[in-house]
Design an enzyme around this catalytic site. Structure first.
Site, PDB file in Angstrom:
ATOM      1  N   SER A  94       0.803  -1.147   0.088  1.00 47.04           N
ATOM      2  CA  SER A  94      -0.073   0.032  -0.058  1.00 47.04           C
ATOM      3  C   SER A  94       0.888   1.432   0.175  1.00 47.04           C
ATOM      4  O   SER A  94       0.305   2.388  -0.387  1.00 47.04           O
ATOM      5  CB  SER A  94      -0.983  -0.103   1.274  1.00 47.04           C
ATOM      6  OG  SER A  94      -1.755  -1.267   1.294  1.00 47.04           O
ATOM      7  N   LYS A 117      -8.365   2.953   6.752  1.00 49.80           N
ATOM      8  CA  LYS A 117      -7.311   3.834   6.293  1.00 49.80           C
ATOM      9  C   LYS A 117      -7.839   5.409   6.315  1.00 49.80           C
ATOM     10  O   LYS A 117      -7.349   6.304   6.837  1.00 49.80           O
ATOM     11  CB  LYS A 117      -6.530   3.654   5.183  1.00 49.80           C
ATOM     12  CG  LYS A 117      -5.821   2.429   5.110  1.00 49.80           C
ATOM     13  CD  LYS A 117      -5.278   2.057   3.597  1.00 49.80           C
ATOM     14  CE  LYS A 117      -4.503   0.836   3.862  1.00 49.80           C
ATOM     15  NZ  LYS A 117      -3.934   0.188   2.348  1.00 49.80           N
TER      16      LYS A 117
END
Length: 362
Positions: free
Chosen positions: A250, A293
């Site tokens: 990520s 997130k």
């Protein structure tokens, strides 16, 4: 074989040595991380992903269920003790770090034990306990300040984006079993021989993301930094906190932004965070944990988040009150990323997939 309906009609326990028909039995199990489940077992399961609670959801759960339950278990009533909203938010943000509310319930119990002791002992009007036996007390109001008095110093400190104010630093978003978090990718350059150094307890996948970001930057050096001599400079990429192991793809676009920021001597906006995997072609691939997130970004005061375009359906799972306060920008390639992170014009970048107008004659 217990979970396989093709085999469990006559499951035999090795201790009793008696066959059982388990074909109509429904098994339910829970796990915090699915990656550690053995593949043969996971193949026989239907998996339902339950994302972590938001701060507002934890606040509502505490007020409607946890606090009344703990009041009853500690022999207290709502007329004796009241936990203010800011005290619960203080517990959620600085005394617990979890996707659920188990630790929150324990911390609430700790507060109420202290309140019960104060009611039993009484006080002299200045907060000092006086042994006056069991008495009826005035209402005890537990605020965020009282939480720190009772439970001691804060256990967890959230990262804030004000740190990313210099070239070579970009803010990324990470998923953890306890929810989301923000992390900083730091890059520095020094005289050397073209070596890339990676620190911060990075896993193999994250190291590969750094190498891909570095290779892409070098392949586009004539556009980004034509005067930078890669063979005479060493680049160091670090991801705090160094004691915590980190892995996953990520951070790819964050590493790319940090490197480009370093070479261009431009700072990335302190309130911009990003997540996404990159390829050598300059494509941004989707990643997991989008809801957690974005919640972490909101908690840290981030106002813009770069998300892979193929994660658009995951953004819909984020609560509306959070989405309304954060600008979600969907990116497909590195030109989109660098346009928003460093204000580079899209036409500056040529993609790896582009071919020259005409091939030279053989």
């Amino acid at each position: 074989e217990v979970l396989d309906p093709e085999q469990n009609k006559s499951f035999v326990d090795h201790y009793l040595d008696v066959p059982f028909d388990l074909s109509n039995t429904f098994f339910i199990a829970t796990a915090n991380v699915a990656d550690t489940i053995p593949p043969p077992l996971r193949d026989r399961m239907e998996i339902i992903e339950l994302t972590g609670y938001t701060t507002i959801e934890k606040l509502n759960i505490a007020n409607r269920y946890l606090i009344p339950k703990q009041l009853r278990e500690h022999g207290l009533s709502a007329s004796q003790v009241h936990l203010a909203e800011d005290s619960i938010i203080e517990l959620v943000n600085h005394y617990t770090r979890e996707a659920g509310v188990r630790e929150l319930q324990r911390e609430i119990a700790g507060l109420l034990r202290a309140c019960a002791e104060e009611i039993v002992l009484g006080n002299d009007g200045e907060g000092q306990p006086v042994n006056r036996g069991l008495i009826e007390s005035d209402l005890i109001e537990v605020t965020a300040g009282r939480v720190r008095e009772i439970l001691g110093p804060q256990k967890y400190h959230n990262e804030f984006p004000e740190r990313s104010i210099r070239p070579g630093v970009a803010t990324g978003l990470a998923w953890t079993p306890h929810g989301g978090d923000i992390l900083f990718i730091e890059a520095a350059v020094m005289p050397g021989t073209g070596k890339l150094t990676l620190t911060g307890q990075l896993g193999d996948v994250m190291k590969e993301s750094a190498q891909i970001a570095m290779s892409f930057v070098r392949s586009q050096a004539e556009l980004l930094a034509p005067d930078f001599q890669f063979d005479r400079q060493d680049v160091h990429i670090h991801v705090p906190s160094g004691a915590i192991p980190k892995d996953g793809p990520s951070a790819g676009i964050t590493m790319l932004s940090a490197l480009a920021s370093l070479l261009l001597a431009r700072s990335v906006d302190a309130r911009l965070a990003m997540t996404g995997e990159i390829t050598l072609r300059g494509t941004v691939l989707p990643v997991g944990g989008i809801k957690e997130k974005i919640l972490a970004a909101h908690r840290a005061g981030i106002n813009t988040v770069l998300v892979p375009s193929r994660n658009e359906q995951d953004v819909s799972q984020v609560p509306e009150d959070v989405r309304s306060k954060i600008a979600i920008v969907y990116v497909e390639g590195v030109e989109d990323v660098l346009q928003h992170s460093l204000n580079l014009p899209r036409e500056l970048f040529r993609r790896h997939t582009e071919r020259p107008a005409a091939l030279p004659a053989a």
